[in-house]
Design a protein around this motif. Structure first.
Motif, short mmCIF file in Angstrom:
data_model
loop_
_atom_site.label_atom_id
_atom_site.label_comp_id
_atom_site.label_asym_id
_atom_site.label_seq_id
_atom_site.Cartn_x
_atom_site.Cartn_y
_atom_site.Cartn_z
N MET A 61 0.83 -1.25 -0.07
CA MET A 61 0.07 0.03 0.03
C MET A 61 0.94 1.22 -0.01
SD MET A 61 -3.14 -0.89 -0.10
CE MET A 61 -3.97 0.56 0.30
N ALA A 66 -4.06 3.43 -2.27
CA ALA A 66 -5.07 3.80 -1.49
C ALA A 66 -6.21 4.45 -2.12
CB ALA A 66 -4.75 4.28 -0.12
N TRP A 85 -10.24 3.15 -0.70
CA TRP A 85 -10.20 2.46 0.63
C TRP A 85 -9.53 3.40 1.66
CZ3 TRP A 85 -13.61 -1.24 0.99
CH2 TRP A 85 -13.85 -1.88 2.16
N TRP A 113 -5.85 1.93 5.58
CA TRP A 113 -4.66 1.16 5.22
C TRP A 113 -3.32 1.46 6.03
CZ3 TRP A 113 -0.32 3.96 2.86
CH2 TRP A 113 -0.19 5.20 2.57
#
Length: 187
Positions: A166, A171, A176, A179
């Motif tokens: 990530m 992200a 989302w 993370w």
């Protein structure tokens, strides 16, 4: 702290959306990385490469730096050790978090739907679902990919934190909020 949502029903507990994970490879830059995080983010302290007193001393130094920025500090260890060391919570496999300890955040690791379900049944506050993308830790390992990650994350009522390869850009592309990263937040 910002409220973290899974794809389903939000839980009442407010958790940071962004988590820095400590590791031997980011140890030299971790204080700088903590200072760069938005206030109220989280630190998951692993530092498995250190033993005993050295691990505790490093934890204390990083906890001080994290708390100065209003960050939550979670320890990859037992609830007993987390309490003794002054951590805000514990991190590990779902069964390692059981029995549930009042007053501590419980962050469970998960790699599939069965582990997400187990984490929810055992009372975890959130699950770190991984690996979403390829990582330096497991460069040739099987990944979930964006579509599978989102499908799995939406099957649980737990807040889900994306982990594995990530970065801020990933992200955003994944769409989302929650993370975590080692390298992606340490550069």
């Amino acid at each position: 702290m910002r409220r973290l949502y899974s794809g389903a029903v939000p839980r009442a507990k407010t958790l940071p959306a962004l988590w820095l994970i400590s590791d031997a490879r980011n140890d030299a830059v971790i204080e700088r990385a903590l200072a760069a995080l938005p206030r109220g983010s989280g630190l998951i302290y692993r530092h498995y490469h250190l033993d005993g007193a050295e691990r505790l001393a490093r934890f204390r130094a990083l906890r001080r730096a994290a708390k100065a920025r209003g960050h939550v500090v979670v320890l990859a260890d037992s609830a007993l050790t987390a309490r003794e060391w002054g951590a805000d919570g514990i991190y590990g496999a779902p069964r390692a978090l059981w029995p549930r300890r009042a007053g501590l955040i419980h962050l469970a690791t998960a790699h599939d739907l069965a582990e997400l379900g187990l984490a929810a049944r055992l009372g975890a506050d959130a699950a770190l679902l991984s690996p979403v993308f390829a990582t330096r830790s497991h460069p040739d390992g099987k990944t979930l990919g964006a579509v599978r990650f989102r499908l799995l994350a939406r099957q649980t009522r737990l807040p889900v934190i994306a982990l594995g390869g990530m970065t801020k850009a990933r992200a955003r592309a994944l769409r989302w909020k929650g993370w975590a990263a080692i390298d992606g937040l340490s550069r």
